[in-house]
Motif scaffolding. Structure first.
Motif, PDB file in Angstrom:
ATOM      1  N   SER A  18      61.796  40.302  39.431  1.00  0.00           N
ATOM      2  CA  SER A  18      60.566  39.499  39.488  1.00  0.00           C
ATOM      3  C   SER A  18      59.522  40.154  40.393  1.00  0.00           C
ATOM      4  N   ILE A  19      59.943  40.740  41.511  1.00  0.00           N
ATOM      5  CA  ILE A  19      58.991  41.432  42.385  1.00  0.00           C
ATOM      6  C   ILE A  19      58.427  42.666  41.683  1.00  0.00           C
ATOM      7  N   TRP A  20      59.277  43.387  40.954  1.00  0.00           N
ATOM      8  CA  TRP A  20      58.786  44.519  40.175  1.00  0.00           C
ATOM      9  C   TRP A  20      57.763  44.060  39.142  1.00  0.00           C
ATOM     10  N   TRP A  21      58.030  42.925  38.498  1.00  0.00           N
ATOM     11  CA  TRP A  21      57.115  42.399  37.479  1.00  0.00           C
ATOM     12  C   TRP A  21      55.763  42.034  38.073  1.00  0.00           C
ATOM     13  N   ILE A  22      55.727  41.420  39.271  1.00  0.00           N
ATOM     14  CA  ILE A  22      54.444  41.026  39.848  1.00  0.00           C
ATOM     15  C   ILE A  22      53.656  42.256  40.281  1.00  0.00           C
ATOM     16  N   ILE A  23      54.338  43.293  40.792  1.00  0.00           N
ATOM     17  CA  ILE A  23      53.646  44.535  41.153  1.00  0.00           C
ATOM     18  C   ILE A  23      53.087  45.200  39.896  1.00  0.00           C
ATOM     19  N   GLN A  24      53.889  45.222  38.853  1.00  0.00           N
ATOM     20  CA  GLN A  24      53.437  45.793  37.583  1.00  0.00           C
ATOM     21  C   GLN A  24      52.275  44.983  37.010  1.00  0.00           C
ATOM     22  N   PHE A  25      52.312  43.669  37.169  1.00  0.00           N
ATOM     23  CA  PHE A  25      51.241  42.800  36.690  1.00  0.00           C
ATOM     24  C   PHE A  25      49.924  43.150  37.376  1.00  0.00           C
ATOM     25  N   VAL A  26      49.958  43.300  38.702  1.00  0.00           N
ATOM     26  CA  VAL A  26      48.742  43.630  39.448  1.00  0.00           C
ATOM     27  C   VAL A  26      48.226  45.001  39.045  1.00  0.00           C
ATOM     28  N   TYR A  27      49.116  45.964  38.924  1.00  0.00           N
ATOM     29  CA  TYR A  27      48.713  47.327  38.549  1.00  0.00           C
ATOM     30  C   TYR A  27      48.046  47.339  37.174  1.00  0.00           C
ATOM     31  N   ALA A 158      65.671  26.317  35.492  1.00  0.00           N
ATOM     32  CA  ALA A 158      64.906  27.547  35.709  1.00  0.00           C
ATOM     33  C   ALA A 158      65.117  28.534  34.568  1.00  0.00           C
ATOM     34  N   ILE A 159      66.359  28.652  34.103  1.00  0.00           N
ATOM     35  CA  ILE A 159      66.660  29.563  33.000  1.00  0.00           C
ATOM     36  C   ILE A 159      65.945  29.128  31.727  1.00  0.00           C
ATOM     37  N   PHE A 160      65.927  27.819  31.472  1.00  0.00           N
ATOM     38  CA  PHE A 160      65.288  27.308  30.257  1.00  0.00           C
ATOM     39  C   PHE A 160      63.787  27.600  30.252  1.00  0.00           C
ATOM     40  N   PHE A 185      59.606  31.845  37.515  1.00  0.00           N
ATOM     41  CA  PHE A 185      60.909  31.200  37.371  1.00  0.00           C
ATOM     42  C   PHE A 185      62.052  32.218  37.312  1.00  0.00           C
ATOM     43  N   THR A 186      61.749  33.478  37.075  1.00  0.00           N
ATOM     44  CA  THR A 186      62.773  34.504  37.281  1.00  0.00           C
ATOM     45  C   THR A 186      63.072  34.637  38.772  1.00  0.00           C
ATOM     46  N   LEU A 187      62.011  34.588  39.598  1.00  0.00           N
ATOM     47  CA  LEU A 187      62.217  34.603  41.044  1.00  0.00           C
ATOM     48  C   LEU A 187      62.937  33.344  41.513  1.00  0.00           C
ATOM     49  N   ASP A 231      58.548  30.240  46.402  1.00  0.00           N
ATOM     50  CA  ASP A 231      58.508  31.424  45.542  1.00  0.00           C
ATOM     51  C   ASP A 231      57.095  31.701  45.039  1.00  0.00           C
ATOM     52  N   MET A 232      56.295  30.650  44.823  1.00  0.00           N
ATOM     53  CA  MET A 232      54.890  30.860  44.486  1.00  0.00           C
ATOM     54  C   MET A 232      54.172  31.574  45.618  1.00  0.00           C
ATOM     55  N   LEU A 233      54.441  31.168  46.856  1.00  0.00           N
ATOM     56  CA  LEU A 233      53.821  31.823  48.006  1.00  0.00           C
ATOM     57  C   LEU A 233      54.288  33.272  48.124  1.00  0.00           C
ATOM     58  N   VAL A 234      55.548  33.526  47.826  1.00  0.00           N
ATOM     59  CA  VAL A 234      56.058  34.898  47.859  1.00  0.00           C
ATOM     60  C   VAL A 234      55.339  35.772  46.846  1.00  0.00           C
ATOM     61  N   LEU A 235      55.135  35.248  45.640  1.00  0.00           N
ATOM     62  CA  LEU A 235      54.431  36.018  44.612  1.00  0.00           C
ATOM     63  C   LEU A 235      52.978  36.245  45.004  1.00  0.00           C
ATOM     64  N   PHE A 236      52.329  35.230  45.596  1.00  0.00           N
ATOM     65  CA  PHE A 236      50.958  35.416  46.081  1.00  0.00           C
ATOM     66  C   PHE A 236      50.910  36.515  47.138  1.00  0.00           C
ATOM     67  N   PHE A 237      51.923  36.548  48.002  1.00  0.00           N
ATOM     68  CA  PHE A 237      51.985  37.568  49.049  1.00  0.00           C
ATOM     69  C   PHE A 237      52.080  38.962  48.441  1.00  0.00           C
ATOM     70  N   PHE A 238      53.006  39.156  47.511  1.00  0.00           N
ATOM     71  CA  PHE A 238      53.155  40.471  46.894  1.00  0.00           C
ATOM     72  C   PHE A 238      51.940  40.822  46.043  1.00  0.00           C
ATOM     73  N   TYR A 239      51.327  39.828  45.422  1.00  0.00           N
ATOM     74  CA  TYR A 239      50.094  40.072  44.668  1.00  0.00           C
ATOM     75  C   TYR A 239      49.011  40.608  45.596  1.00  0.00           C
ATOM     76  N   GLY A 240      48.822  39.937  46.736  1.00  0.00           N
ATOM     77  CA  GLY A 240      47.794  40.364  47.676  1.00  0.00           C
ATOM     78  C   GLY A 240      48.072  41.727  48.279  1.00  0.00           C
TER      79      GLY A 240
END
Length: 288
Positions: A18-27, A158-160, A185-187, A231-240
């Motif tokens: 999930s962290i790889w996906w958010i970095i890839q998303f920003v890139y 979460a899986i669903f 939801f993967t995170l 987890d939303m805050l974590v994704l915002f952090f990695f996004y920023g």
């Protein structure tokens, strides 16, 4: 998976992906302008063609498969000498790992050897992997305590959602909201796997939770919602952080050129040329 390590391993896998996906998303959004740009540098172009994501998923699936069947002792026997099923829980888990390894394998092929064939089936196989995972965990808690059932029920939720969002990407591959829901939801899956392992095997304070206490079951649901928020805050952090790093590096210090839009671009140019020619002729006739 009946140990803390058995829950921590898939949890770490989903967190990393999930962290790889958010970095890839920003890139993709910032540097490649939603796929409308491409790197001019040969090095960056080659890196774009390396199937890093698929290889990571295949590696996680293979490691999970081997670890599940070999730790702490080999469990390759399916039926014992008396004809009874053996290691049925472990075989459920390796089935999940096998489908995710298959998903990663399709991604590798879609980025390398047969991109025109396998590439369009990536999301379909991803949805299938999540569907199999959810199906297995839904029937995973038969005969267990109320607390154990509730913990795994939250995991199935979460899986669903991962399954629904990945399925939606089959028809809407460029929908940003659907992609972010899948990443979130993967995170959540990853952090909740760790939560389940901690509650069941190494509870804080050393005192096991009462598995039949209704208050524990209720509070488990509350904590699942907290996982979503954190987890939303974590994704915002990695996004920023990723966005800031890309800007500080001048978009990775690589010059990018705009990608050709193919036949549509050629038609637009042709139409423009015809319009100019028509205006020229009209101008000429008026001067005569």
């Amino acid at each position: 998976m009946g140990t803390f390590i058995g829950h921590a391993l898939p949890g770490a896998f989903f967190i990393i992906v999930s962290i790889w996906w958010i970095i890839q998303f920003v890139y993709t959004k910032i540097v490649l302008d939603n796929g409308r740009q491409r790197p001019r540098s040969r090095l960056m172009y080659c890196l774009h063609r390396v199937p890093i994501e698929g290889s990571l998923i295949v590696f996680g699936g293979v490691v999970g498969f081997i670890g599940e069947m070999m730790y702490p002792a080999p469990k390759w026997t399916l039926i014992d000498s008396e004809g009874h099923w053996k290691h049925q829980v472990e075989w459920q888990h390796v089935t999940m790992y096998t489908y995710f390894a298959l998903y990663g394998g399709i991604m590798v092929m879609g980025r390398s050897c047969v991109p025109s064939v396998a590439g369009k089936y990536e999301k379909a196989f991803g949805a299938l992997a999540f569907a199999v995972e959810g199906f297995l965990f839904h029937f995973h808690t038969h005969g267990r305590s109320d607390l154990d059932v509730q913990l795994h029920t939250m995991l199935v939720v979460a899986i669903f959602i991962c399954f629904l969002s990945t399925s939606a990407e089959v028809w809407r591959p460029k929908d940003t909201l659907v992609e972010l829901i899948r990443i979130l939801f993967t995170l959540v899956q990853g952090t909740w796997f760790w939560h389940v392992g901690i509650v069941l095997y190494i509870p804080p304070g050393g005192e096991p939770w009462d598995p039949e206490d209704h208050l524990n079951v209720m509070f488990t649901t509350v904590m699942f919602t907290w996982h979503i928020l954190v987890d939303m805050l974590v994704l915002f952090f990695f996004y920023g952080i990723t966005k800031l790093a890309l800007k500080m590096c001048g978009f990775s210090s690589v010059r990018y050129s705009q990608m050709s839009n193919g036949p549509e671009e050629h038609e637009v140019k042709l139409l423009g040329n015809n319009t100019e020619a028509g205006n020229h002729l009209l101008g000429g006739s008026e001067s005569d």
